[in-house]
Design a protein around this motif. Structure first.
Motif, PDB file in Angstrom:
ATOM      1  N   ARG A 124      29.793 -37.008 -17.966  1.00 48.20           N
ATOM      2  CA  ARG A 124      31.062 -37.244 -17.274  1.00 48.20           C
ATOM      3  C   ARG A 124      31.668 -38.569 -17.718  1.00 48.20           C
ATOM      4  O   ARG A 124      32.874 -38.670 -17.962  1.00 48.20           O
ATOM      5  N   LEU A 125      30.834 -39.599 -17.840  1.00 45.88           N
ATOM      6  CA  LEU A 125      31.301 -40.912 -18.236  1.00 45.88           C
ATOM      7  C   LEU A 125      31.862 -40.901 -19.659  1.00 45.88           C
ATOM      8  O   LEU A 125      32.865 -41.552 -19.948  1.00 45.88           O
ATOM      9  N   LEU A 126      31.219 -40.134 -20.545  1.00 49.89           N
ATOM     10  CA  LEU A 126      31.631 -40.086 -21.946  1.00 49.89           C
ATOM     11  C   LEU A 126      32.694 -39.020 -22.208  1.00 49.89           C
ATOM     12  O   LEU A 126      33.154 -38.874 -23.344  1.00 49.89           O
ATOM     13  N   GLU A 127      33.048 -38.255 -21.175  1.00 46.60           N
ATOM     14  CA  GLU A 127      34.061 -37.198 -21.295  1.00 46.60           C
ATOM     15  C   GLU A 127      33.681 -36.185 -22.378  1.00 46.60           C
ATOM     16  O   GLU A 127      34.482 -35.843 -23.250  1.00 46.60           O
ATOM     17  N   LEU A 128      32.452 -35.694 -22.300  1.00 43.84           N
ATOM     18  CA  LEU A 128      31.956 -34.746 -23.296  1.00 43.84           C
ATOM     19  C   LEU A 128      32.342 -33.322 -22.920  1.00 43.84           C
ATOM     20  O   LEU A 128      32.468 -32.990 -21.738  1.00 43.84           O
ATOM     21  N   ASN A 129      32.500 -32.468 -23.941  1.00 43.61           N
ATOM     22  CA  ASN A 129      32.715 -31.049 -23.674  1.00 43.61           C
ATOM     23  C   ASN A 129      31.360 -30.366 -23.445  1.00 43.61           C
ATOM     24  O   ASN A 129      30.300 -31.017 -23.515  1.00 43.61           O
ATOM     25  N   ASP A 130      31.379 -29.064 -23.171  1.00 47.22           N
ATOM     26  CA  ASP A 130      30.145 -28.357 -22.819  1.00 47.22           C
ATOM     27  C   ASP A 130      29.115 -28.403 -23.944  1.00 47.22           C
ATOM     28  O   ASP A 130      27.910 -28.570 -23.696  1.00 47.22           O
ATOM     29  N   LEU A 189      30.551 -43.278 -27.457  1.00 45.34           N
ATOM     30  CA  LEU A 189      29.829 -44.493 -27.075  1.00 45.34           C
ATOM     31  C   LEU A 189      30.598 -45.742 -27.491  1.00 45.34           C
ATOM     32  O   LEU A 189      30.598 -46.749 -26.771  1.00 45.34           O
ATOM     33  N   LEU A 190      31.227 -45.686 -28.647  1.00 39.69           N
ATOM     34  CA  LEU A 190      32.022 -46.824 -29.097  1.00 39.69           C
ATOM     35  C   LEU A 190      33.166 -47.101 -28.132  1.00 39.69           C
ATOM     36  O   LEU A 190      33.480 -48.258 -27.818  1.00 39.69           O
ATOM     37  N   VAL A 191      33.807 -46.034 -27.652  1.00 33.77           N
ATOM     38  CA  VAL A 191      34.897 -46.186 -26.677  1.00 33.77           C
ATOM     39  C   VAL A 191      34.358 -46.816 -25.392  1.00 33.77           C
ATOM     40  O   VAL A 191      34.978 -47.737 -24.823  1.00 33.77           O
ATOM     41  N   LEU A 192      33.212 -46.343 -24.937  1.00 33.75           N
ATOM     42  CA  LEU A 192      32.608 -46.877 -23.715  1.00 33.75           C
ATOM     43  C   LEU A 192      32.278 -48.354 -23.870  1.00 33.75           C
ATOM     44  O   LEU A 192      32.489 -49.149 -22.943  1.00 33.75           O
ATOM     45  N   GLU A 193      31.776 -48.744 -25.033  1.00 34.38           N
ATOM     46  CA  GLU A 193      31.453 -50.146 -25.268  1.00 34.38           C
ATOM     47  C   GLU A 193      32.706 -51.017 -25.228  1.00 34.38           C
ATOM     48  O   GLU A 193      32.678 -52.126 -24.690  1.00 34.38           O
ATOM     49  N   ARG A 194      33.809 -50.529 -25.790  1.00 37.50           N
ATOM     50  CA  ARG A 194      35.052 -51.300 -25.767  1.00 37.50           C
ATOM     51  C   ARG A 194      35.566 -51.478 -24.333  1.00 37.50           C
ATOM     52  O   ARG A 194      36.261 -52.447 -24.036  1.00 37.50           O
ATOM     53  N   GLN A 195      35.222 -50.544 -23.450  1.00 34.28           N
ATOM     54  CA  GLN A 195      35.622 -50.646 -22.045  1.00 34.28           C
ATOM     55  C   GLN A 195      34.673 -51.525 -21.239  1.00 34.28           C
ATOM     56  O   GLN A 195      34.877 -51.719 -20.048  1.00 34.28           O
ATOM     57  N   GLY A 196      33.639 -52.051 -21.884  1.00 31.74           N
ATOM     58  CA  GLY A 196      32.675 -52.901 -21.187  1.00 31.74           C
ATOM     59  C   GLY A 196      31.540 -52.135 -20.557  1.00 31.74           C
ATOM     60  O   GLY A 196      30.787 -52.685 -19.735  1.00 31.74           O
TER      61      GLY A 196
END
Length: 519
Positions: A124-130, A189-196
């Motif tokens: 959910r946090l990474l907005e992954l598809n199925d 994961l790179l996007v998540l890291e940029r968001q802190g």
């Protein structure tokens, strides 16, 4: 009902109160921006603290930090106290508070590990598809089986690379694992890291019992999460609070219906939890909200519009404070009707009309009473808070952090041996074995007079020798090497299975995929 058994909310044709015994039946605070939702949250937090009930709340605008400071006398507060019948007992004082901050800037850091948050919330946090979520489930299953702890994002990255290398093998064991899906997860994961988001993962992980504290004078501690920066990453905010809720659900024992809650959890900006959430996740949230009541936890959703909360969850919220709604659009009008229909009707009150007419600091209130039956809805003037309206200063914040009961526990990170170190060690050992194998081959080749290779890879001629013995020698070495590698591989796999089995017995995941800690 006495003052010790309830929280005074405000005055209508009678005193409107919230019964502590029924406060774990959850609640809703709703209303448009600027209508007084924050103050309603503040006076409920004060009431619970007075009753010895710990509280958790997210401070979106910084105003709730004022709970930690004594209120300042103002004419409009004194007038409101008189209007609701508190002129003789109204006073100003601070409440015991602990400040938290996911980024460790305005409070004590809060962390969890990748293993503890689990695949469902991480997807959910990474907005992954199925398909990508399926690969993430394989990754967690493999980590659990092989005893690889996933503590922080570098562990997760190392595990993703490991899964990609073994994609063919894992596809046979666990189902299709594509390198493309692994690559997509790595990019997220790179996007998540940029968001802190990397601040959220690591150790020391939060011990949920540190949220359930009382002060020496018996009042409940108010845990205030600085969420102004966190709100710039709304998906991280929603998943973080949902993880906290799941931790409470998994870790707290069953206590039935206590005389007062063990903890009250305020979920501000609740729409961020449910927006675009898959049906499966909403069903699990509804299940947690329904079952966590027996753990003595009350959950109060705070949102602008009641329609932000799914009906399956909304039906679990027995205590309601509804501030003004504006009916400018068809959706707004639908929200007004929906909000009015959720209250127990009052024959002397046109609920749908009044919702649009409420002033600042007014609300429609209905709480559970008697045997859990909702009270008739009443137009209520909300009481004034005793703590400060508005945020505390930076100096006050620093003093509160340094004098808090958890100071020094979470402020320094730890990095123990986990998946990254283990997988890196395995790769280095494999490389060393390969170098030793090459050196041994070269030594044996020179001993048997085999053609030597130059650095460029070309063979030097060896005139006058028959190549058949050389081929036999190479074949024997190849057989020995294969046997040696098979023995080593079997040993490694056996050790991994042994570790995975011993660790795996303790790895049990709950409703939201969070790791249950062994007792």
């Amino acid at each position: 009902m006495t003052a010790k058994d309830s929280i005074f909310i405000g005055a209508s044709t009678r005193d409107e109160t919230l019964a502590l015994k029924l406060a774990n039946r959850h609640g809703l605070i709703a209303g448009a921006t600027g209508t007084g939702k924050t103050v309603s949250l503040q006076i409920l937090a004060e009431g619970f603290s007075r009753a010895g009930v710990p509280v958790f709340c997210a401070d979106i605008k910084g105003d709730l930090s004022g709970l930690a400071a004594e209120g300042v006398s103002k004419d409009f507060l004194e007038k409101r106290a008189k209007d609701v019948g508190l002129e003789k007992t109204y006073s100003y004082h601070a409440f015991p508070a602990v400040l938290w901050d996911l980024f460790g800037e305005q409070g004590h850091p809060i962390r969890t590990t990748v293993s503890e948050i689990g695949p469902l919330l991480l997807a959910r946090l990474l907005e992954l598809n199925d398909t990508q979520e399926g690969v993430l489930n394989v990754l967690f299953e493999l980590a659990d089986d092989e005893g690889l702890l996933l503590l922080d994002l570098k562990d997760l990255r190392a595990m993703l690379a490991h899964v990609a290398e073994r994609a063919s093998e894992l596809s046979t064991l666990y189902g299709n694992v594509s390198k493309a899906s692994v690559g997509a997860i790595q990019r997220r994961l790179l996007v998540l890291e940029r968001q802190g988001g990397e601040n959220f993962f690591g150790e020391p992980a939060l011990d949920i019992r540190d949220f359930i504290r009382t002060a020496p004078d018996g009042r409940g501690v108010v845990n205030i999460l600085a969420a102004d920066k966190l709100m710039t990453s709304p998906r991280l905010y929603g998943v973080f609070l949902l993880w906290l809720l799941s931790e409470l659900f998994e870790e707290l024992p069953e206590i039935g219906d206590p005389e007062k809650p063990k903890l009250v959890f305020f979920f501000d900006e609740a729409h961020l939890l449910f927006t675009d959430a898959p049906k499966a996740l909403i069903e699990k949230v509804e299940q947690v909200v329904r079952l966590i009541r027996s753990k003595g936890v009350g959950v109060y959703f705070v949102t602008q519009n009641p329609l932000d909360v799914p009906e399956t969850v909304l039906s679990q919220l027995g205590n309601r404070i509804q501030h003004a709604l504006r009916a400018f659009t068809p959706r707004d009008q639908k929200a007004v009707r929906a909000a009015a229909e959720t209250f127990r009707p009052n024959p002397d009150l046109d609920t749908e009309r009044v919702i649009t007419e409420l002033g600042v600091g007014e609300a429609l209130v209905s709480t559970l009473e008697g045997k859990g039956i909702p009270s008739v809805v009443e137009r209520t003037l909300i009481r004034p808070p005793s703590s400060r309206l508005g945020p505390i200063t930076q100096a006050e914040r620093r003093t509160l952090i340094q004098s808090g009961p958890v100071f020094g526990i979470y402020d320094r990170t730890k990095d123990r041996k986990s998946a990254y170190e283990i997988l890196t060690g395995r790769a280095e050992e494999t490389q060393r074995q390969e170098e030793r194998r090459r050196e041994k081959e070269e030594t044996q080749a020179r001993k048997h007079g085999e053609p030597r290779r130059t650095r460029s890879g070309f063979q030097l001629p060896d005139f006058g020798r028959d190549d058949r013995p050389r081929r036999d020698s190479v074949q024997r070495r190849s057989n020995r090497r294969s046997q040696r590698d098979n023995v080593l591989e079997a040993g490694l796999k056996s050790a991994a299975r042994s570790l995975g089995t011993s660790l795996g017995r303790a790895l049990v995941r709950g409703l939201l995929g969070s790791l249950k800690r062994g007792n």
